[in-house]
Motif scaffolding. Structure first.
Motif, PDB file in Angstrom:
ATOM      1  N   GLU A  69       0.887  -1.159   0.149  1.00 14.34           N
ATOM      2  CA  GLU A  69       0.032   0.149  -0.043  1.00 14.34           C
ATOM      3  C   GLU A  69       0.967   1.100  -0.087  1.00 14.34           C
ATOM      4  O   GLU A  69       1.813   1.343   0.816  1.00 14.34           O
ATOM      5  CB  GLU A  69      -1.045   0.229   1.220  1.00 14.34           C
ATOM      6  N   HIS A 107      -1.107   6.529  -2.998  1.00 15.32           N
ATOM      7  CA  HIS A 107      -1.890   6.579  -4.138  1.00 15.32           C
ATOM      8  C   HIS A 107      -2.530   5.199  -4.791  1.00 15.32           C
ATOM      9  O   HIS A 107      -3.293   5.248  -5.426  1.00 15.32           O
ATOM     10  CB  HIS A 107      -1.408   7.615  -5.091  1.00 15.32           C
ATOM     11  N   PHE A 160      -2.790   0.765  -4.549  1.00 13.60           N
ATOM     12  CA  PHE A 160      -2.488  -0.507  -4.082  1.00 13.60           C
ATOM     13  C   PHE A 160      -2.071  -1.347  -5.095  1.00 13.60           C
ATOM     14  O   PHE A 160      -2.412  -1.264  -6.182  1.00 13.60           O
ATOM     15  CB  PHE A 160      -3.859  -1.056  -3.395  1.00 13.60           C
ATOM     16  N   LYS A 205      -5.756   4.489  -5.872  1.00 17.86           N
ATOM     17  CA  LYS A 205      -6.916   4.639  -4.810  1.00 17.86           C
ATOM     18  C   LYS A 205      -8.038   5.438  -5.337  1.00 17.86           C
ATOM     19  O   LYS A 205      -9.295   5.690  -4.973  1.00 17.86           O
ATOM     20  CB  LYS A 205      -6.316   5.026  -3.508  1.00 17.86           C
ATOM     21  N   GLY A 242     -11.653   4.983  -1.893  1.00 23.93           N
ATOM     22  CA  GLY A 242     -10.082   5.193  -2.114  1.00 23.93           C
ATOM     23  C   GLY A 242      -9.799   6.702  -2.155  1.00 23.93           C
ATOM     24  O   GLY A 242      -8.734   6.943  -1.805  1.00 23.93           O
ATOM     25  N   PHE A 298      -8.877   7.845   0.926  1.00 28.00           N
ATOM     26  CA  PHE A 298      -8.196   6.901   1.705  1.00 28.00           C
ATOM     27  C   PHE A 298      -6.601   7.505   1.169  1.00 28.00           C
ATOM     28  O   PHE A 298      -5.610   6.378   1.209  1.00 28.00           O
ATOM     29  CB  PHE A 298      -8.222   5.651   1.204  1.00 28.00           C
ATOM     30  N   LEU A 299      -6.431   8.610   0.815  1.00 27.52           N
ATOM     31  CA  LEU A 299      -5.130   8.877  -0.173  1.00 27.52           C
ATOM     32  C   LEU A 299      -4.017   9.146   0.982  1.00 27.52           C
ATOM     33  O   LEU A 299      -3.569  10.419   1.322  1.00 27.52           O
ATOM     34  CB  LEU A 299      -5.273  10.039  -1.127  1.00 27.52           C
TER      35      LEU A 299
END
Length: 200
Positions: free
Chosen positions: A140, A143, A145, A159, A177, A180-181
């Protein structure tokens, strides 16, 4: 008495050696007060600066290919034990994922949890080619996965503009996502705010 004279001489010579810059009159003056403060000259100690251990720069890490996964290691079966460890880690983190557990409490813990080893699926995306990708998260970054699929293919999924779902013991959680940055290390300290509507 003769002993007192010896003591005087001894004290006077001792003070003379201890305080070489003082004159005899000043030493005699100190003796009459019966209080003597001996001078002590401190040597200035030069502090040694600690050398900071410099890590690799981002460019050096790319050149050394530190985060590259070798093609022969890109196999789904190799990482299944990692997924089992991740499941146990989440169960311990959420105190067993019991049926009566409050979903928002589990969700808040999952947002801060380490996702390396989790099986995720891209459920929504602005790019249709990403929808349906399922696999174990190997890496991870801020930016993206990196996901290994059952077909032993390493997928790099951004993401941004993607919604991921992960399922464990019947509990399904969705990860937006775009919100989730962050790096995994930064997420553990971040406070996520609950919002009514979330767009891709």
């Amino acid at each position: 008495p003769p002993d007192s004279e010896k003591a005087k001489t001894l004290v006077h010579s001792f003070l003379k050696r201890s305080m070489p810059k003082m004159r005899d009159e000043a030493i005699q003056d100190l003796l009459t007060r019966k209080a003597v403060v001996l001078e002590h000259y401190h040597k200035k100690q030069t502090k040694q600066k600690r050398k900071k251990t410099k890590g690799f720069t981002a460019k050096q890490r790319r050149e050394l290919r530190l985060f590259e996964i070798e093609p022969e290691q890109q196999r789904y079966a190799i990482f299944l034990p990692l997924h089992e460890l991740w499941k146990q880690y989440i169960r311990d983190l959420c105190h067993g994922l019991k049926p009566d557990a409050q979903p928002h409490m589990i969700q808040s813990k999952l947002l801060k949890a380490d996702l390396h080893g989790a099986i995720v699926t891209v459920t929504k995306s602005k790019c249709p080619s990403y929808v349906g990708i399922t696999g174990i998260i190997l890496q991870e970054f801020k930016h993206i996965f990196k996901i290994i699929t059952k077909e032993d293919k390493l997928k790099v999924v951004p993401k941004l503009n993607n919604v991921f779902s992960l399922e464990l013991d019947g509990f399904i959680s969705y990860i937006y996502g775009s919100k989730f940055l962050l790096r995994a290390s930064e997420r553990s300290a971040k406070k996520f705010k609950l919002k009514g509507t979330i767009d891709l």
